[in-house]
Design a protein around this motif. Structure first.
Motif, mmCIF file in Angstrom:
data_model
loop_
_atom_site.group_PDB
_atom_site.id
_atom_site.type_symbol
_atom_site.label_atom_id
_atom_site.label_comp_id
_atom_site.label_asym_id
_atom_site.label_seq_id
_atom_site.Cartn_x
_atom_site.Cartn_y
_atom_site.Cartn_z
ATOM 1 N N LYS A 2 0.814 -1.227 0.000
ATOM 2 C CA LYS A 2 0.000 0.000 0.000
ATOM 3 C C LYS A 2 0.841 1.268 0.000
ATOM 4 O O LYS A 2 0.358 2.321 -0.387
ATOM 5 C CB LYS A 2 -0.950 0.022 1.202
ATOM 6 N N GLN A 53 4.257 13.108 -0.671
ATOM 7 C CA GLN A 53 3.883 11.710 -0.869
ATOM 8 C C GLN A 53 3.489 11.056 0.450
ATOM 9 O O GLN A 53 2.509 10.309 0.530
ATOM 10 C CB GLN A 53 5.032 10.925 -1.509
ATOM 11 N N GLU A 56 0.056 12.280 1.539
ATOM 12 C CA GLU A 56 -1.001 11.626 0.765
ATOM 13 C C GLU A 56 -1.240 10.203 1.261
ATOM 14 O O GLU A 56 -2.387 9.762 1.376
ATOM 15 C CB GLU A 56 -0.667 11.624 -0.729
ATOM 16 N N GLN A 57 -0.167 9.494 1.579
ATOM 17 C CA GLN A 57 -0.307 8.129 2.084
ATOM 18 C C GLN A 57 -0.963 8.108 3.464
ATOM 19 O O GLN A 57 -1.817 7.259 3.745
ATOM 20 C CB GLN A 57 1.036 7.420 2.103
ATOM 21 N N SER A 60 -4.649 8.881 2.914
ATOM 22 C CA SER A 60 -5.289 7.796 2.177
ATOM 23 C C SER A 60 -5.558 6.602 3.087
ATOM 24 O O SER A 60 -6.678 6.074 3.135
ATOM 25 C CB SER A 60 -4.417 7.371 0.993
ATOM 26 N N LEU A 61 -4.527 6.166 3.821
ATOM 27 C CA LEU A 61 -4.703 5.036 4.739
ATOM 28 C C LEU A 61 -5.665 5.396 5.863
ATOM 29 O O LEU A 61 -6.471 4.574 6.291
ATOM 30 C CB LEU A 61 -3.353 4.587 5.294
ATOM 31 N N SER A 63 -8.223 7.354 5.648
ATOM 32 C CA SER A 63 -9.562 7.260 5.074
ATOM 33 C C SER A 63 -9.980 5.807 4.860
ATOM 34 O O SER A 63 -11.103 5.416 5.204
ATOM 35 C CB SER A 63 -9.602 8.013 3.746
ATOM 36 N N GLN A 64 -9.091 4.992 4.313
ATOM 37 C CA GLN A 64 -9.401 3.588 4.024
ATOM 38 C C GLN A 64 -9.717 2.797 5.285
ATOM 39 O O GLN A 64 -10.611 1.945 5.288
ATOM 40 C CB GLN A 64 -8.222 2.922 3.306
#
Length: 98
Positions: A2, A53, A56-57, A60-61, A63-64
């Protein structure tokens, strides 16, 4: 995978760049699917591109997995991306934005 480092799985930390090491730390932090994750200056030692970066990771994680992400940062742009902010000065809460 991921965080985009599955191709470096057999490398030792000293063989990874600072950004790669930071991404490994993020992957490890999220791997146990914590309810709350604290990140203290997650981009502090990174160049701006790598820092972006990482941000963003993180989001993103976050949120997921539905993790509550608590960031400590001096970066105003990063703070603006958060749903809530608490500003402190000299150990005192100065402003709370919900």
């Amino acid at each position: 995978d991921k965080v985009g480092l599955s191709h470096r799985i057999h490398h030792y930390p000293k063989q990874l760049s600072g950004g790669e090491q930071q991404r490994v730390a993020i992957a490890r932090a999220f791997s146990s699917e914590p309810k709350i994750l604290f990140a203290d200056e997650p981009t502090g030692n990174l160049d701006s591109n790598t820092g972006q970066q990482i941000v963003e990771q993180l989001f993103s994680l976050n949120s997921q997995l539905g993790t509550t992400l608590v960031l400590v940062t001096h970066d105003e742009q990063l703070a603006k991306r958060c749903a809530r902010t608490v500003r402190m000065s000299d150990g005192q809460v100065k402003e709370l934005n919900a």
